[in-house]
Design a protein around this motif. Structure first.
Motif, short mmCIF file in Angstrom:
data_model
loop_
_atom_site.label_atom_id
_atom_site.label_comp_id
_atom_site.label_asym_id
_atom_site.label_seq_id
_atom_site.Cartn_x
_atom_site.Cartn_y
_atom_site.Cartn_z
N MET A 238 -11.08 -18.12 -9.60
CA MET A 238 -12.08 -19.03 -9.01
C MET A 238 -13.38 -18.99 -9.80
SD MET A 238 -11.62 -18.64 -4.93
CE MET A 238 -10.39 -17.43 -4.66
N LYS A 239 -13.72 -17.80 -10.30
CA LYS A 239 -14.96 -17.66 -11.09
C LYS A 239 -14.83 -18.45 -12.40
CE LYS A 239 -17.80 -13.99 -13.02
NZ LYS A 239 -17.75 -12.63 -13.53
N VAL A 240 -13.68 -18.29 -13.07
CA VAL A 240 -13.46 -19.01 -14.33
C VAL A 240 -13.45 -20.52 -14.06
CG1 VAL A 240 -11.77 -19.43 -16.16
CG2 VAL A 240 -12.24 -17.08 -15.41
N ALA A 241 -12.77 -20.91 -12.96
CA ALA A 241 -12.69 -22.34 -12.63
C ALA A 241 -14.08 -22.93 -12.44
CB ALA A 241 -11.85 -22.53 -11.37
N SER A 242 -14.97 -22.16 -11.82
CA SER A 242 -16.33 -22.65 -11.58
C SER A 242 -17.05 -22.87 -12.92
CB SER A 242 -17.09 -21.65 -10.71
OG SER A 242 -18.41 -22.05 -10.58
N ALA A 243 -16.85 -21.92 -13.86
CA ALA A 243 -17.50 -22.05 -15.18
C ALA A 243 -16.96 -23.29 -15.90
CB ALA A 243 -17.25 -20.79 -16.00
N LEU A 244 -15.66 -23.60 -15.71
CA LEU A 244 -15.05 -24.75 -16.41
C LEU A 244 -15.63 -26.09 -15.93
CD1 LEU A 244 -11.29 -23.72 -16.52
CD2 LEU A 244 -12.90 -23.84 -18.42
N ARG A 245 -16.16 -26.09 -14.70
CA ARG A 245 -16.72 -27.33 -14.16
C ARG A 245 -17.81 -27.88 -15.08
NH1 ARG A 245 -20.90 -28.43 -11.13
NH2 ARG A 245 -21.42 -26.24 -10.99
N HIS A 246 -18.53 -26.96 -15.75
CA HIS A 246 -19.62 -27.42 -16.63
C HIS A 246 -19.06 -28.11 -17.88
CE1 HIS A 246 -22.70 -25.58 -14.18
NE2 HIS A 246 -21.89 -24.54 -14.05
N LEU A 247 -17.80 -27.80 -18.24
CA LEU A 247 -17.20 -28.46 -19.42
C LEU A 247 -16.61 -29.81 -19.04
CD1 LEU A 247 -15.31 -25.42 -21.02
CD2 LEU A 247 -17.54 -26.38 -21.63
N HIS A 248 -15.93 -29.83 -17.89
CA HIS A 248 -15.34 -31.09 -17.44
C HIS A 248 -15.26 -31.07 -15.91
CE1 HIS A 248 -12.68 -34.44 -16.86
NE2 HIS A 248 -12.83 -34.74 -18.14
N PRO A 249 -15.80 -32.10 -15.27
CA PRO A 249 -15.88 -32.08 -13.81
C PRO A 249 -14.53 -31.88 -13.11
CG PRO A 249 -16.85 -34.11 -14.71
CD PRO A 249 -16.38 -33.30 -15.86
N LYS A 250 -13.44 -32.34 -13.73
CA LYS A 250 -12.15 -32.25 -13.03
C LYS A 250 -11.47 -30.89 -13.26
CE LYS A 250 -10.80 -37.04 -12.57
NZ LYS A 250 -10.16 -38.12 -13.29
#
Ligand SMILES: Cc1cc2nc3c(=O)[nH]c(=O)nc-3n(C[C@H](O)[C@H](O)[C@H](O)COP(=O)(O)OP(=O)(O)OC[C@H]3O[C@@H](n4cnc5c(N)ncnc54)[C@H](O)[C@@H]3O)c2cc1C
Length: 416
Positions: A238-250
């Motif tokens: 979940m932590k990594v997924a949150s960081a990925l949001r900044h690269l691509h919203p989906k």
């Protein structure tokens, strides 16, 4: 330097660990310093910091279980819940209910009204039927029945708890079932699930549209092999997924969807205390408010909307539980069931803005905070929320007439 579990509270005060009641009396007799007792240091609020000395009671030599009879035990107040659970199990007894973890001391857990979940199951503090403490003036006091509702949830303001008598139940096994459900299903079915199961709770996973529900029911079946505990791994994802949001919203939604697909349904049986509590490997900070049950659904919708609109970096699950009412003067569950909504932020994140906004929602819905979790209540708020505050003040004046346990942070709430 002393630090609490999450690291949000610290203190330069000396930590004193007396081994006997006499040594404890000597510490009390030394004037002029506010003393704050510590259990396992798992509270997020300034209950232990802010004094002149911290009293660690773990070295006081008291047997874990002093006496036990069916339905009742007298135990060391400063024993850890897991040690007590094992010792009671050896006598065919157990706690009626426990929270998510069991490393707290009994005194620490009771002092802040620590709870598990279950519509008809009260907090651990409500199980206290007697107590022996060393008062602020150094007297050993066996608590009278009429003062018990004050001592059950006492925040370390009345004296040093040494022995506690509590209700127990015959040892029992629980069947644990875990599954993923959409938000809407969890919200629609929560009250039905609390009626249907002995213990029921769920975690809403922000940005996923889903949550994980957990039920525990009594069974005669023998323990089976527990599945691997993947909670810590799930939180890392979940932590990594949150960081990925900044690269691509989906990206965040995609990773969460995959993770929830891989989360199989769990179904196993174990001894109650082993099944109810687990370990928390990842550090976080937490705010939890206990709400009248009928406002739980709109509050949860407001919190989810708040995360989506104003705090998209919040990714830690929101935990939802229910606890039966009790009669302790400072119990957030006094006079009726409450649904508890807990919001968390990862230990490395600044939680102040999000918790501030959540607290406004919780307060306007009539919530009372968990004493051990972050909140901003002051004296005037307590006067509104706790009709028996005056009785607590009077008991505190009797047991701690010189304010030996009253730190400045606690004085803001407990000096009349
Ligand atoms: C990872 C984690 C999970 C948690 N899960 C839950 C949960 O599922 N449910 C829930 O309700 N809460 C939960 N909590 C909160 C926690 O249960 C409470 O904050 C609890 O009070 C911590 O117990 P402790 O032994 O660490 O006490 P501390 O935090 O050290 O102290 C708590 C209070 O007890 C007083 N105290 C301690 N010993 C004595 C004594 N001998 N005499 C008098 N006063 C004393 C202290 O002065 C203080 O006021 C959790 C906290 C963490 C960090």
């Amino acid at each position: 330097m002393w630090r609490n579990w999450s690291g949000c509270e610290s203190s330069e005060a000396a930590v004193v660990a007396p081994r006997t009641i006499e040594q404890l009396r000597e510490v009390l007799a030394a004037p002029d310093k506010v003393l704050r007792p510590v259990g396992a240091g798992h509270s997020f609020t300034p209950l232990v910091s802010g004094g002149g000395r911290i009293l660690d009671l773990s070295q006081i030599n008291t047997p874990t279980v002093l006496t036990s009879a069916p339905g009742r035990a007298r135990v060391s107040a400063n024993a850890r819940l897991h040690d007590l659970s094992a010792a009671l199990q050896a006598k065919g007894q157990g706690f009626r209910n426990l929270g998510d973890i069991n490393v707290q001391t009994l005194a620490g857990a009771m002092s802040t009204a620590t709870h598990g979940t279950g519509r008809d199951l009260p907090s651990i503090a409500a199980e206290m039927t007697g107590a022996r403490l060393l008062s602020g003036s150094g007297e050993l006091v066996e608590i009278a029945a009429e003062d018990l509702p004050g001592v059950q949830v006492g925040l370390g303001l009345l004296g040093i708890l040494l022995e506690i008598e509590l209700n127990t139940v015959p040892a029992f096994n629980l069947r644990r079932r875990v599954g993923v459900r959409p938000f809407e299903v969890l919200l629609e079915q929560m009250h039905g699930n609390w009626s249907a199961h002995r213990c029921f709770e769920f975690f809403l996973l922000p940005h996923s549209g889903k949550g994980v529900q957990i039920s525990h029911d009594v069974t005669e079946a023998a323990p089976s092999k527990p599945p691997l505990d993947l909670d810590a791994l799930g939180l890392q994802v979940m932590k990594v997924a949150s960081a990925l949001r900044h690269l691509h919203p989906k990206a965040q939604r995609g990773v969460l969807a995959l993770m929830l697909k891989l989360q199989g349904e769990e179904d196993y049986v174990g001894e109650s205390w082993r099944v109810l509590s687990s370990t928390r490997a990842m550090r976080f900070n937490e705010m939890e408010y206990h709400l009248p049950p009928d406002v739980a659904e709109p509050v949860l919708r407001d919190i989810i909307a708040l995360i989506e609109r104003r705090h998209p970096d919040v990714w830690f699950p929101i935990e939802v539980r229910q606890t039966a009412g009790d009669t302790a003067w400072l119990s957030p569950f006094q006079h009726g069931r409450r649904v508890s909504v807990a919001v968390h932020m990862h230990g490395g994140q600044d939680y102040t803005g999000f918790f501030h906004d959540c607290e406004a929602i919780f307060r306007s819905a009539g919530g009372r905070p968990h004493w051990g979790k972050l909140h901003s209540l002051q004296r005037r708020d307590l006067e509104d929320l706790y009709p028996d505050l005056g009785k607590f003040d009077a008991l505190r004046a009797r047991l701690d007439p010189k304010d030996r346990f009253l730190s400045p942070a606690l004085a803001r709430m407990f000096r009349p």
